[in-house]
Enzyme design. Sequence first.
Site, PDB file in Angstrom:
ATOM      1  N   GLY A  76     -13.368 -43.433 -49.926  1.00 54.48           N
ATOM      2  CA  GLY A  76     -13.218 -43.322 -48.879  1.00 54.48           C
ATOM      3  C   GLY A  76     -12.561 -44.762 -47.879  1.00 54.48           C
ATOM      4  O   GLY A  76     -13.755 -45.352 -48.290  1.00 54.48           O
ATOM      5  N   ARG A  81      -1.973 -43.230 -38.585  1.00 46.03           N
ATOM      6  CA  ARG A  81      -2.519 -42.061 -38.645  1.00 46.03           C
ATOM      7  C   ARG A  81      -2.333 -41.408 -40.464  1.00 46.03           C
ATOM      8  O   ARG A  81      -3.146 -41.401 -41.118  1.00 46.03           O
ATOM      9  CB  ARG A  81      -3.216 -41.717 -38.281  1.00 46.03           C
ATOM     10  CG  ARG A  81      -3.902 -41.718 -37.433  1.00 46.03           C
ATOM     11  CD  ARG A  81      -4.305 -41.096 -36.047  1.00 46.03           C
ATOM     12  NE  ARG A  81      -5.263 -39.856 -36.814  1.00 46.03           N
ATOM     13  CZ  ARG A  81      -5.516 -39.157 -35.735  1.00 46.03           C
ATOM     14  NH1 ARG A  81      -5.780 -38.405 -34.861  1.00 46.03           N
ATOM     15  NH2 ARG A  81      -6.846 -38.017 -36.554  1.00 46.03           N
ATOM     16  N   ARG A 109     -24.533 -28.718 -35.580  1.00 47.87           N
ATOM     17  CA  ARG A 109     -24.035 -29.261 -33.991  1.00 47.87           C
ATOM     18  C   ARG A 109     -23.862 -27.736 -32.924  1.00 47.87           C
ATOM     19  O   ARG A 109     -24.788 -28.564 -31.883  1.00 47.87           O
ATOM     20  CB  ARG A 109     -23.428 -30.198 -33.631  1.00 47.87           C
ATOM     21  CG  ARG A 109     -23.450 -31.664 -34.367  1.00 47.87           C
ATOM     22  CD  ARG A 109     -22.178 -32.570 -35.160  1.00 47.87           C
ATOM     23  NE  ARG A 109     -22.345 -33.626 -35.460  1.00 47.87           N
ATOM     24  CZ  ARG A 109     -21.251 -34.046 -35.965  1.00 47.87           C
ATOM     25  NH1 ARG A 109     -19.698 -33.607 -35.844  1.00 47.87           N
ATOM     26  NH2 ARG A 109     -21.718 -35.425 -36.532  1.00 47.87           N
ATOM     27  N   ARG A 118     -25.325 -24.813 -32.888  1.00 43.95           N
ATOM     28  CA  ARG A 118     -26.352 -24.364 -33.042  1.00 43.95           C
ATOM     29  C   ARG A 118     -27.677 -25.043 -32.564  1.00 43.95           C
ATOM     30  O   ARG A 118     -28.490 -24.054 -31.487  1.00 43.95           O
ATOM     31  CB  ARG A 118     -26.464 -23.870 -34.064  1.00 43.95           C
ATOM     32  CG  ARG A 118     -25.754 -22.296 -35.032  1.00 43.95           C
ATOM     33  CD  ARG A 118     -26.073 -22.729 -35.889  1.00 43.95           C
ATOM     34  NE  ARG A 118     -25.069 -21.063 -36.494  1.00 43.95           N
ATOM     35  CZ  ARG A 118     -25.545 -20.797 -38.111  1.00 43.95           C
ATOM     36  NH1 ARG A 118     -26.190 -20.704 -38.731  1.00 43.95           N
ATOM     37  NH2 ARG A 118     -24.315 -19.757 -38.146  1.00 43.95           N
ATOM     38  N   HIS A 178     -27.269 -18.094 -33.661  1.00 41.06           N
ATOM     39  CA  HIS A 178     -26.174 -16.802 -34.665  1.00 41.06           C
ATOM     40  C   HIS A 178     -24.800 -17.396 -34.193  1.00 41.06           C
ATOM     41  O   HIS A 178     -24.677 -16.580 -32.689  1.00 41.06           O
ATOM     42  CB  HIS A 178     -26.069 -15.645 -35.465  1.00 41.06           C
ATOM     43  CG  HIS A 178     -27.427 -15.407 -35.239  1.00 41.06           C
ATOM     44  ND1 HIS A 178     -26.983 -14.803 -36.684  1.00 41.06           N
ATOM     45  CD2 HIS A 178     -28.344 -14.570 -35.427  1.00 41.06           C
ATOM     46  CE1 HIS A 178     -28.439 -14.354 -36.728  1.00 41.06           C
ATOM     47  NE2 HIS A 178     -29.325 -14.282 -36.135  1.00 41.06           N
TER      48      HIS A 178
END
Length: 308
Positions: free
Chosen positions: A83, A92, A155, A157, A172
């Site tokens: 990238g 953008r 992140r 969890r 979960h």
Amino acid sequence: MASFSKKTRIVVIGVGAVGSTTAYTLLLRERMDELVLIDANRAKAIGDALDMNHGLAFLGKAKVWAGDYKDCDRADIIIITAGVAQKPGESRVDLLKRNVAIFESITDQVLQFNKDGILLIASNPVDVMSFFTWKKSGWPWQRVIGSGTLLDTARFRFLIGENLAIDPRSVHAHIIGEHGDSELPVWSHANLAGSAIELSDEDKLNIFHSTRDAAYRIIETKGATYYAIALALDRICTAILKNEASVLNVSTLLNNYHGISDVYLGLPCIVDRSGVREVLKMNINETEQQLLHQSSDKIKNLIRSISM
Ligand SMILES: NC(=O)c1ccc[n+]([C@@H]2O[C@H](COP(=O)([O-])OP(=O)(O)OC[C@H]3O[C@@H](n4cnc5c(N)ncnc54)[C@H](O)[C@@H]3O)[C@@H](O)[C@H]2O)c1
């Protein structure tokens, strides 16, 4: 598809912060026999290959080299993390157009040498880049996979686990949709072994905002995020190479998913040696469905803006 006698080969295209950390993670975990590094900045790929080779005395056997596109010929997985960054004054959409052009050129070159591997995309905006790569490649959607909301789900969890003092692996809970600002938490299906997660609305909102905005916070502090995404990419590679049929929230093509089609978004998918074997239809509630539609509209608008 790899035969038993064939060596497992992974190619990483774009060995900046994310690509080199991913390559190193794959090496430490002994995921492949051959690891090829490709970058427009060839010196960086050569340096990384040398550096990693010098670690082989402490690791299992693997071959690492700075290669070129013809080395994609026997690759099982081609990871793209290439990238370019925004130039001063660049919009953008213009940045996105430049990155899509880079991806078109990378895909063209990969396709000259590989017809049956799996393309794994991490470059942002990952859902848009995955969609374009799928279109450009002409490959089945099952073999063009974006990292999607796997990192965001990790992140999420982690933060729920931290709040409840529970191992994140036992939580979960899913983030779905765009990997970015319009992603959504699926609280209606968040649980611990089927028992409800007891959190106040305020805690839930804070957890979601910290999940969604995590990349901004990390980039403010050290300029880039790379450790957790490297582990997420390693997780996807492992599910593919070991034919695990694991459920992972990767970015994939939607086909009438709660009425949404023709866009890539992060959803729980069964990932095995064929790539995405199946997209699991979560029984999300009406509010979550609306948010998923908004997320899809955002990605479709981005796709349209660069197709014009
Ligand atoms: N999907 C996710 O969850 C996630 C997480 C973190 C970062 N990312 C994304 O990953 C991408 C890479 O991030 P980074 O921090 O490693 O950036 P970086 O600038 O450190 O690395 C990009 C690399 O791409 C190389 N490159 C540019 N054009 C190329 C081309 N045509 N061919 C081959 N290589 C080329 C550059 O030389 C550079 O080494 C970004 O788009 C970033 O937003 C995604």
